[in-house]
Design an enzyme around this catalytic site. Structure first.
Site, PDB file in Angstrom:
ATOM      1  N   GLY A 156      50.027  37.810  24.580  1.00  0.00           N
ATOM      2  CA  GLY A 156      49.215  36.778  23.917  1.00  0.00           C
ATOM      3  C   GLY A 156      48.982  37.210  22.483  1.00  0.00           C
ATOM      4  O   GLY A 156      49.811  37.918  21.896  1.00  0.00           O
ATOM      5  N   ILE A 158      46.730  39.342  21.132  1.00  0.00           N
ATOM      6  CA  ILE A 158      46.565  40.784  20.881  1.00  0.00           C
ATOM      7  C   ILE A 158      47.880  41.519  21.164  1.00  0.00           C
ATOM      8  O   ILE A 158      48.309  42.375  20.385  1.00  0.00           O
ATOM      9  CB  ILE A 158      45.397  41.360  21.713  1.00  0.00           C
ATOM     10  CG1 ILE A 158      44.085  40.670  21.328  1.00  0.00           C
ATOM     11  CG2 ILE A 158      45.277  42.878  21.504  1.00  0.00           C
ATOM     12  CD1 ILE A 158      42.881  41.040  22.180  1.00  0.00           C
ATOM     13  N   ARG A 179      53.524  35.673  31.584  1.00  0.00           N
ATOM     14  CA  ARG A 179      53.776  34.531  32.464  1.00  0.00           C
ATOM     15  C   ARG A 179      54.682  33.521  31.761  1.00  0.00           C
ATOM     16  O   ARG A 179      55.598  32.976  32.339  1.00  0.00           O
ATOM     17  CB  ARG A 179      52.455  33.845  32.825  1.00  0.00           C
ATOM     18  CG  ARG A 179      51.820  34.390  34.094  1.00  0.00           C
ATOM     19  CD  ARG A 179      50.514  33.728  34.319  1.00  0.00           C
ATOM     20  NE  ARG A 179      49.732  33.763  33.074  1.00  0.00           N
ATOM     21  CZ  ARG A 179      48.718  32.960  32.789  1.00  0.00           C
ATOM     22  NH1 ARG A 179      48.354  32.042  33.642  1.00  0.00           N
ATOM     23  NH2 ARG A 179      48.056  33.065  31.648  1.00  0.00           N
ATOM     24  N   ALA A 238      42.695  46.377  27.574  1.00  0.00           N
ATOM     25  CA  ALA A 238      42.425  45.021  28.096  1.00  0.00           C
ATOM     26  C   ALA A 238      41.198  45.037  29.012  1.00  0.00           C
ATOM     27  O   ALA A 238      40.067  44.865  28.547  1.00  0.00           O
ATOM     28  CB  ALA A 238      43.664  44.503  28.801  1.00  0.00           C
ATOM     29  N   ARG A 239      41.428  45.283  30.285  1.00  0.00           N
ATOM     30  CA  ARG A 239      40.327  45.398  31.234  1.00  0.00           C
ATOM     31  C   ARG A 239      40.649  46.538  32.197  1.00  0.00           C
ATOM     32  O   ARG A 239      41.786  46.650  32.681  1.00  0.00           O
ATOM     33  CB  ARG A 239      40.137  44.099  32.019  1.00  0.00           C
ATOM     34  CG  ARG A 239      39.460  42.996  31.240  1.00  0.00           C
ATOM     35  CD  ARG A 239      38.006  43.324  30.913  1.00  0.00           C
ATOM     36  NE  ARG A 239      37.344  42.271  30.165  1.00  0.00           N
ATOM     37  CZ  ARG A 239      37.275  42.226  28.825  1.00  0.00           C
ATOM     38  NH1 ARG A 239      37.815  43.182  28.088  1.00  0.00           N
ATOM     39  NH2 ARG A 239      36.635  41.239  28.220  1.00  0.00           N
ATOM     40  N   GLU A 268      33.061  50.373  34.387  1.00  0.00           N
ATOM     41  CA  GLU A 268      32.346  50.722  33.158  1.00  0.00           C
ATOM     42  C   GLU A 268      30.837  50.633  33.336  1.00  0.00           C
ATOM     43  O   GLU A 268      30.387  49.691  33.997  1.00  0.00           O
ATOM     44  CB  GLU A 268      32.758  49.755  32.032  1.00  0.00           C
ATOM     45  CG  GLU A 268      34.076  50.115  31.437  1.00  0.00           C
ATOM     46  CD  GLU A 268      34.499  49.173  30.309  1.00  0.00           C
ATOM     47  OE1 GLU A 268      33.633  48.596  29.637  1.00  0.00           O
ATOM     48  OE2 GLU A 268      35.703  49.023  30.131  1.00  0.00           O
ATOM     49  N   HIS A 287      35.394  51.617  25.236  1.00  0.00           N
ATOM     50  CA  HIS A 287      35.551  50.158  25.042  1.00  0.00           C
ATOM     51  C   HIS A 287      35.256  49.777  23.578  1.00  0.00           C
ATOM     52  O   HIS A 287      34.343  49.015  23.297  1.00  0.00           O
ATOM     53  CB  HIS A 287      34.656  49.370  26.013  1.00  0.00           C
ATOM     54  CG  HIS A 287      35.198  47.983  26.276  1.00  0.00           C
ATOM     55  ND1 HIS A 287      35.090  47.341  27.496  1.00  0.00           N
ATOM     56  CD2 HIS A 287      35.870  47.115  25.473  1.00  0.00           C
ATOM     57  CE1 HIS A 287      35.642  46.144  27.416  1.00  0.00           C
ATOM     58  NE2 HIS A 287      36.124  45.994  26.193  1.00  0.00           N
ATOM     59  N   GLY A 289      37.546  48.330  21.514  1.00  0.00           N
ATOM     60  CA  GLY A 289      38.571  47.403  21.009  1.00  0.00           C
ATOM     61  C   GLY A 289      38.135  46.578  19.802  1.00  0.00           C
ATOM     62  O   GLY A 289      38.828  46.504  18.798  1.00  0.00           O
TER      63      GLY A 289
HETATM   64  C1  DGY Z   1      36.933  41.376  24.581  1.00  0.00           C
HETATM   65  O1  DGY Z   1      36.438  40.663  23.711  1.00  0.00           O
HETATM   66  O2  DGY Z   1      37.279  40.910  25.659  1.00  0.00           O
HETATM   67  C2  DGY Z   1      37.120  42.819  24.250  1.00  0.00           C
HETATM   68  O3  DGY Z   1      37.248  43.587  25.389  1.00  0.00           O
HETATM   69  C3  DGY Z   1      36.014  43.321  23.352  1.00  0.00           C
HETATM   70  O4  DGY Z   1      36.259  44.633  22.941  1.00  0.00           O
END
Ligand code: DGY
Length: 321
Positions: A156, A158, A179, A238-239, A268, A287, A289
């Protein structure tokens, strides 16, 4: 006018904008996510909720908030929210797309480089007074990045921004799994769409950018690590639950893969103790990001823009479908 409840500290100018529009604002000024029981009491009279991606906004919260019109999540991911339940109750859900794309891509690349070139280990080495001089064959040798193969899982916004860094900055060959085909990414970056198995087997670096869904939970499990090169490095911004942390620890400890740069965790803020114990080519961040001042300001502004719009009876700017 309306009551707005904010579960975390946000920038003063955003509070001012809400107040200037005549709304009453309650902001919880404590570090860390709010506990569920407290949220249930705080939300009772709120018409708008601004919350963190680490807070579970489930059916119970939605039921406790009889007047709620909008849940504005401070983040692009919204796996913390029962979106279907919110919609069924007539509550709009919004997120903050776009604002954090480049910032998160920067962190992914920082982790990739730090793990490959052992930057954090080097820092510890110097501080411990162990740097006794340049060596040709020393203990700090890392892995080459330039010209290697970068696998992007989730191409996507990112994922594409990371691929762009890899391709244009580091001459990397880009494989991706998504996908849907990302034809623009293919044209701009010569990215090649491949099945996940092929990406796992052929990539030197793998960056995870897929949202967390029932289909992506533990996408990186024992079998996935077994397919990866023993010289490969995994980066996850990501997650956490997209990666089975137990399997990751095993894969790193047994040398099935060479390293990891990890920004997100399964539970987390808890981090698997096995991961904490691994130091060689393993870099951990909390975390981070989207964690720059400009991006966090932009995210807060987007959340407040959405709240102001919905409370004024207009459509949300960034609705989650
Ligand atoms: C989000 O926005 O989903 C990111 O994980 C933030 O760092």
């Amino acid at each position: 006018m309306a009551e707005v409840y904010i579960t975390c500290r946000v920038f003063e100018e955003e509070i001012e904008r809400l107040r200037a529009a005549g709304h009453t604002v309650e902001m919880r000024d404590h570090p860390g996510p709010i506990c569920h029981a407290e949220l249930l009491t705080k939300i009772a009279a709120a018409e708008a909720l601004i919350c963190l991606l680490s807070e579970r906004i489930d059916a119970e919260v939605i039921a406790a908030a009889a007047s709620l019109k909008i849940i504005a999540n401070l983040g692009v991911g919204y796996d913390n929210i029962d979106v279907e339940g919110a919609h069924a109750a007539g509550v709009i859900v919004t997120n903050t797309p776009g604002a954090l794309t480049e910032t998160t891509a920067d962190l992914a690349f920082a982790l990739l480089l730090a793990a490959a070139r052992r930057v954090v280990e080097g820092d510890r080495f110097v501080r411990a007074g162990d740097f006794l001089g340049w060596e040709l064959v020393g203990s700090q040798l890392g892995l080459e990045v330039y010209g290697k193969r970068l696998g992007i899982v989730g191409m996507g916004k990112i994922g594409t921004a990371v691929a762009r860094r890899g391709r244009l900055g580091f001459g990397m060959k880009i494989l991706y799994h998504n996908r849907r085909r990302n034809e623009e990414g293919e044209k701009e970056l010569a990215a090649v769409h491949v099945p996940l198995e092929k990406l796992l087997e052929e990539s030197d670096f793998i960056c995870v950018h897929t949202p967390l869904t029932p289909q992506t939970r533990h996408l990186f499990d024992r079998q996935a690590f077994a397919r990866m090169k023993d010289s490969a490095i995994l980066v996850n911004v990501a997650r956490g639950p997209v990666v089975d942390e137990e399997a990751l620890v095993q894969a790193l400890a047994t040398g099935e893969i060479a390293g990891a740069g990890i920004d997100v965790y399964e539970e987390e803020p808890a981090v698997h103790p096995g991961l904490v114990g691994l130091q060689e080519r393993v870099v951990l961040s909390p975390h981070l990001g989207s964690a720059t001042v400009a991006t966090r300001r932009a995210m807060a502004k987007i959340a407040v823009d959405n709240v102001l719009s919905v409370l004024a009876g207009a459509p949300p700017l960034n609705p989650v479908a």
